[in-house]
Motif scaffolding. Structure first.
Motif, mmCIF file in Angstrom:
data_model
loop_
_atom_site.group_PDB
_atom_site.id
_atom_site.type_symbol
_atom_site.label_atom_id
_atom_site.label_comp_id
_atom_site.label_asym_id
_atom_site.label_seq_id
_atom_site.Cartn_x
_atom_site.Cartn_y
_atom_site.Cartn_z
ATOM 1 N N LEU A 1 -1.824 -10.961 90.864
ATOM 2 C CA LEU A 1 -2.025 -12.384 91.407
ATOM 3 C C LEU A 1 -0.515 -12.804 91.902
ATOM 4 O O LEU A 1 -0.515 -14.093 92.212
ATOM 5 N N GLY A 2 0.235 -12.113 91.744
ATOM 6 C CA GLY A 2 1.649 -12.314 92.220
ATOM 7 C C GLY A 2 2.369 -13.061 91.331
ATOM 8 O O GLY A 2 3.294 -13.667 91.676
ATOM 9 N N LYS A 3 2.222 -13.166 89.997
ATOM 10 C CA LYS A 3 2.954 -13.755 89.186
ATOM 11 C C LYS A 3 3.873 -12.738 88.360
ATOM 12 O O LYS A 3 3.444 -11.806 87.862
ATOM 13 N N ARG A 4 5.360 -13.424 88.760
ATOM 14 C CA ARG A 4 6.428 -12.164 88.259
ATOM 15 C C ARG A 4 6.693 -12.432 86.570
ATOM 16 O O ARG A 4 6.274 -13.784 86.258
ATOM 17 N N PRO A 5 7.197 -11.638 85.845
ATOM 18 C CA PRO A 5 7.389 -11.879 84.574
ATOM 19 C C PRO A 5 8.702 -12.923 84.346
ATOM 20 O O PRO A 5 9.462 -13.136 85.378
#
Length: 165
Positions: free
Chosen positions: A104-108
């Protein structure tokens, strides 16, 4: 295109458009995508599943209960969309694993405390309770975690009847 639909409210019929002003709507109407000032576009109640209720109308202003619990005045000329925003159960969906979130393109998200001082104002704090030595801040040095950032004499304070809890 605006679609029209006849909906029965008690005694008479109310001609409802998908987007209309609060002067046309009866009390208790659920709405979203509400303008604060006429012509600016919708700014209130736009998140997934959000809905605001029309509580009262007096003079040129209407009273709304927003999804946050805040009660505020809005001009009756402002446009709003009737109904609730879709995708209500977006928060209940379990992604399952970290890879699904990456797709989804969500980074840590890395905590500032574990960074170096060059990377974050709270970096390299020694000791176990991490926020003992320094005040909690954002990566840009602004106060975080509980410090109020709203201006005390904001122009829109007079339109807010009850703050969110």
């Amino acid at each position: 295109m605006l679609w029209k639909k006849l909906v029965q409210f008690g005694k008479g019929f109310f001609e409802r458009k998908e987007e209309s002003t609060s002067t046309d709507m009866p009390l208790g109407t659920a709405m979203h995508n509400i303008e604060i000032t006429r012509g600016r576009g919708g700014q209130l109640a736009r998140a997934a599943g959000a809905v605001a209720k029309l509580i009262a109308k007096e003079g040129k202003s209407a009273t709304l209960r927003l999804p946050s619990g805040e009660v505020r005045l809005v001009s009756q000329n402002c446009l709003a969309t009737v109904g609730q925003v879709g995708n209500v159960g977006v928060n209940q969906k379990s992604l399952g694993r970290a890879g699904s979130k990456c797709w989804l393109g969500k980074r840590p998200v890395v905590r500032g405390v574990v960074m170096n001082p060059v990377d974050h104002p709270m970096g390299a704090v020694k000791g176990k309770p991490p926020l003992v030595e320094k005040k909690p801040t954002t990566p840009w040095g602004y106060p975080a975690l509980g410090r109020r950032t709203r201006k005390r004499k904001k122009y829109s304070d007079s339109f807010i009847l009850r703050r969110r809890k």
